[in-house]
Design a protein around this motif. Sequence first.
Motif, mmCIF file in Angstrom:
data_model
loop_
_atom_site.group_PDB
_atom_site.id
_atom_site.type_symbol
_atom_site.label_atom_id
_atom_site.label_comp_id
_atom_site.label_asym_id
_atom_site.label_seq_id
_atom_site.Cartn_x
_atom_site.Cartn_y
_atom_site.Cartn_z
ATOM 1 N N GLN A 351 0.722 -1.155 0.131
ATOM 2 C CA GLN A 351 0.205 0.008 -0.053
ATOM 3 C C GLN A 351 1.019 1.149 0.025
ATOM 4 O OE1 GLN A 351 -2.665 -1.532 3.279
ATOM 5 N NE2 GLN A 351 -4.309 -0.639 2.202
ATOM 6 N N MET A 352 2.018 1.251 -0.485
ATOM 7 C CA MET A 352 2.985 2.388 -0.522
ATOM 8 C C MET A 352 2.258 3.300 -1.556
ATOM 9 S SD MET A 352 5.051 2.356 2.037
ATOM 10 C CE MET A 352 6.492 1.692 2.862
ATOM 11 N N ARG A 353 2.063 3.186 -2.576
ATOM 12 C CA ARG A 353 1.400 4.212 -3.392
ATOM 13 C C ARG A 353 0.352 5.001 -2.940
ATOM 14 N NH1 ARG A 353 1.148 4.836 -8.874
ATOM 15 N NH2 ARG A 353 1.861 2.670 -9.485
ATOM 16 N N GLU A 354 -0.571 4.307 -2.151
ATOM 17 C CA GLU A 354 -1.736 5.252 -1.412
ATOM 18 C C GLU A 354 -1.042 6.012 -0.081
ATOM 19 O OE1 GLU A 354 -5.963 4.561 0.556
ATOM 20 O OE2 GLU A 354 -5.064 2.830 -0.418
ATOM 21 N N ALA A 355 -0.147 5.244 0.381
ATOM 22 C CA ALA A 355 0.543 5.770 1.555
ATOM 23 C C ALA A 355 1.282 7.235 1.262
ATOM 24 C CB ALA A 355 1.546 4.913 2.284
ATOM 25 N N THR A 356 2.096 7.253 0.001
ATOM 26 C CA THR A 356 2.564 8.370 -0.419
ATOM 27 C C THR A 356 1.773 9.296 -0.758
ATOM 28 O OG1 THR A 356 4.358 6.893 -1.664
ATOM 29 C CG2 THR A 356 4.066 9.182 -2.348
ATOM 30 N N ALA A 357 0.478 9.260 -1.066
ATOM 31 C CA ALA A 357 -0.296 10.387 -1.326
ATOM 32 C C ALA A 357 -0.732 11.048 -0.095
ATOM 33 C CB ALA A 357 -1.524 10.020 -2.245
ATOM 34 N N ARG A 358 -0.960 10.185 0.734
ATOM 35 C CA ARG A 358 -1.487 10.547 2.050
ATOM 36 C C ARG A 358 -0.333 11.307 2.795
ATOM 37 N NH1 ARG A 358 -5.883 6.629 4.927
ATOM 38 N NH2 ARG A 358 -7.286 6.240 2.866
ATOM 39 N N LEU A 359 0.855 10.760 2.758
ATOM 40 C CA LEU A 359 2.068 11.431 3.329
ATOM 41 C C LEU A 359 2.147 12.951 2.828
ATOM 42 C CD1 LEU A 359 4.463 8.509 3.614
ATOM 43 C CD2 LEU A 359 3.581 9.654 5.588
ATOM 44 N N TRP A 360 2.044 13.207 1.474
ATOM 45 C CA TRP A 360 2.223 14.486 1.028
ATOM 46 C C TRP A 360 1.364 15.383 1.397
ATOM 47 C CZ3 TRP A 360 4.256 15.529 -4.474
ATOM 48 C CH2 TRP A 360 5.153 14.727 -4.859
ATOM 49 N N GLU A 361 0.339 14.925 1.933
ATOM 50 C CA GLU A 361 -0.908 15.725 2.451
ATOM 51 C C GLU A 361 -0.472 16.241 3.906
ATOM 52 O OE1 GLU A 361 -4.462 13.377 2.135
ATOM 53 O OE2 GLU A 361 -4.785 13.592 0.140
ATOM 54 N N ARG A 362 0.419 15.299 4.487
ATOM 55 C CA ARG A 362 0.609 15.658 5.853
ATOM 56 C C ARG A 362 2.281 16.401 5.780
ATOM 57 N NH1 ARG A 362 -0.462 10.581 9.753
ATOM 58 N NH2 ARG A 362 0.970 12.080 11.036
ATOM 59 N N ASP A 363 2.641 16.777 4.739
ATOM 60 C CA ASP A 363 3.833 17.490 4.363
ATOM 61 C C ASP A 363 4.973 16.492 4.910
ATOM 62 O OD1 ASP A 363 3.264 20.031 3.267
ATOM 63 O OD2 ASP A 363 3.402 21.129 5.073
ATOM 64 N N VAL A 364 4.932 15.347 4.552
ATOM 65 C CA VAL A 364 6.092 14.296 4.479
ATOM 66 C C VAL A 364 6.208 13.892 3.118
ATOM 67 C CG1 VAL A 364 6.615 12.156 5.451
ATOM 68 C CG2 VAL A 364 5.486 13.618 6.872
ATOM 69 N N ILE A 365 7.209 14.230 2.528
ATOM 70 C CA ILE A 365 7.564 13.961 1.189
ATOM 71 C C ILE A 365 8.601 13.302 0.769
ATOM 72 C CG2 ILE A 365 7.795 15.435 -0.952
ATOM 73 C CD1 ILE A 365 5.603 16.500 0.676
ATOM 74 N N PRO A 366 8.343 11.777 0.647
ATOM 75 C CA PRO A 366 9.110 10.880 0.002
ATOM 76 C C PRO A 366 8.416 10.723 -1.318
ATOM 77 C CG PRO A 366 7.052 9.567 1.012
ATOM 78 C CD PRO A 366 6.972 11.206 1.163
ATOM 79 N N ASP A 367 9.188 9.871 -2.212
ATOM 80 C CA ASP A 367 8.562 9.526 -3.554
ATOM 81 C C ASP A 367 8.352 8.006 -3.676
ATOM 82 O OD1 ASP A 367 11.086 8.343 -4.077
ATOM 83 O OD2 ASP A 367 11.561 9.682 -5.516
ATOM 84 N N TYR A 368 7.548 7.605 -4.661
ATOM 85 C CA TYR A 368 7.086 6.116 -4.898
ATOM 86 C C TYR A 368 7.563 5.754 -6.054
ATOM 87 C CZ TYR A 368 4.138 2.243 -5.879
ATOM 88 O OH TYR A 368 3.753 1.032 -6.387
ATOM 89 N N ARG A 369 8.027 4.379 -5.902
ATOM 90 C CA ARG A 369 8.485 3.751 -7.290
ATOM 91 C C ARG A 369 8.066 2.222 -7.329
ATOM 92 N NH1 ARG A 369 9.462 8.247 -8.458
ATOM 93 N NH2 ARG A 369 11.685 9.149 -8.913
ATOM 94 N N ASP A 370 7.483 2.114 -8.427
ATOM 95 C CA ASP A 370 7.027 0.631 -8.472
ATOM 96 C C ASP A 370 8.074 -0.453 -8.568
ATOM 97 O OD1 ASP A 370 4.172 0.632 -8.982
ATOM 98 O OD2 ASP A 370 4.441 1.629 -11.050
ATOM 99 N N PRO A 371 7.689 -1.609 -8.180
ATOM 100 C CA PRO A 371 6.612 -1.974 -7.502
ATOM 101 C C PRO A 371 6.547 -1.810 -5.747
ATOM 102 C CG PRO A 371 8.172 -4.022 -7.891
ATOM 103 C CD PRO A 371 8.822 -2.783 -8.120
ATOM 104 N N ASP A 372 5.616 -1.065 -5.447
ATOM 105 C CA ASP A 372 5.335 -1.070 -3.979
ATOM 106 C C ASP A 372 6.441 -0.322 -3.118
ATOM 107 O OD1 ASP A 372 2.932 -2.459 -4.711
ATOM 108 O OD2 ASP A 372 3.882 -4.313 -4.207
#
Length: 404
Positions: A351-372
């Motif tokens: 669930q890292m793709r969805e987690a990344t989107a939610r983290l950005w909303e909290r001003d925690v900025i990683p990035d996502y790379r497939d797969p997961d």
Amino acid sequence: MTRDAAALDRADPLAAYRERFVGAATPLVYFDGNSLGRPLAVTGPRLQAFVEEEWGGRLIRGWDEGWMELPERIGDGLGRTCLGAAAGQTVVGDSTTVLLYKAMRAAVAARPGRSEIVVDRDNFPTDRYVAEGVADECGLTVRWIDVDTAAGVTADQLTDAVGERTALVVLSHVAYRSAYLADGEALTRIAHDAGALVLWDLSHSVGSVPVALDAWDADLAVGCSYKYLNGGPGSPAFVYVAARLHDEIVQPVQGWLGAREPFEMGPTYRPAAGVRRMLSGTPPVLGMLATQDMLALLEEVGMEAVRRKSVDLTDLVVEVADEVLAPLGVEVASPRDSALRGGHVTLNHPQMREATARLWERDVIPDYRDPDGLRIGLSPLSTSFTEVRAGLEAVREVLAGLTG
């Protein structure tokens, strides 16, 4: 027991440098310094002064007063500070993709009669795409190496892949997905033993991991300046060509500023002496200025000190991930041995793709790379240990909410 982040910050000899970066003092957690580095605070005033004084004041006279030499001057600074390269072998200009194309075309032309380009399937997409394009243009084939996506190309794998048909080997020093740190000297030697040239992509290592191109006996290298070199969005890339190859290399985009005497406006192209022949068009002066600021800081600090802090930061990521994220099913998808790991750590979970989107909303900025994969990219001079801990606690909270 995970080390105390606040204590690590108090003991950090480089902690004070964090204050030199725009936004570093805010609560925002930035885990994407290996994609786009924070600007230095001195860069804004420097750019404004350039616009008002050099561009606005000197106008076209600026070309004769230093702008024309910037690609080589900054290239030499990169070589001295970050690349382990003597002067006269590195030049700045164009994007990473364009320079990869130029270097690949030049390299395969320098090995006539050979028919293969060797690339691993987990290399950065641009490297793979350009290699395929060059192979199609030149009637060559790509020989693929299958690698573990949590690691990278090993000596045994490369030995099995190269041979008398190999014209060029294309490798990343630090793998973009796993952060696997390749053995530059050993892999270069293997390719040379087969009679091939090697092109190193340094985009995920320059400014974070010490590089020793001359000591490796490297042939060519390309890297970007907007990650750990903090040059800003779209800042130009650099290319290294070993001095012993300068008379042999012919690059395919024959522009006027790579010519021997640009202002003669001659009827035919004659390449400039040395690495300047890798240039094509007008140097992107504005795009180079921020990189100069970061190079000055890296020279002040020293790459060995930068690397020590990078190792400490990524070690802490692994420790905290094992403590608070592993119970949620998170796996470390980067080498655990810091000697085999560059400046980032990838954490895998479905669930890292969805987690990344939610983290950005909290001003925690990683990035996502497939797969997961959640990629934790840590720029050593602008990142604190407390920031790492706070960001990973936010990852835990978001994943707990998604899985609970």
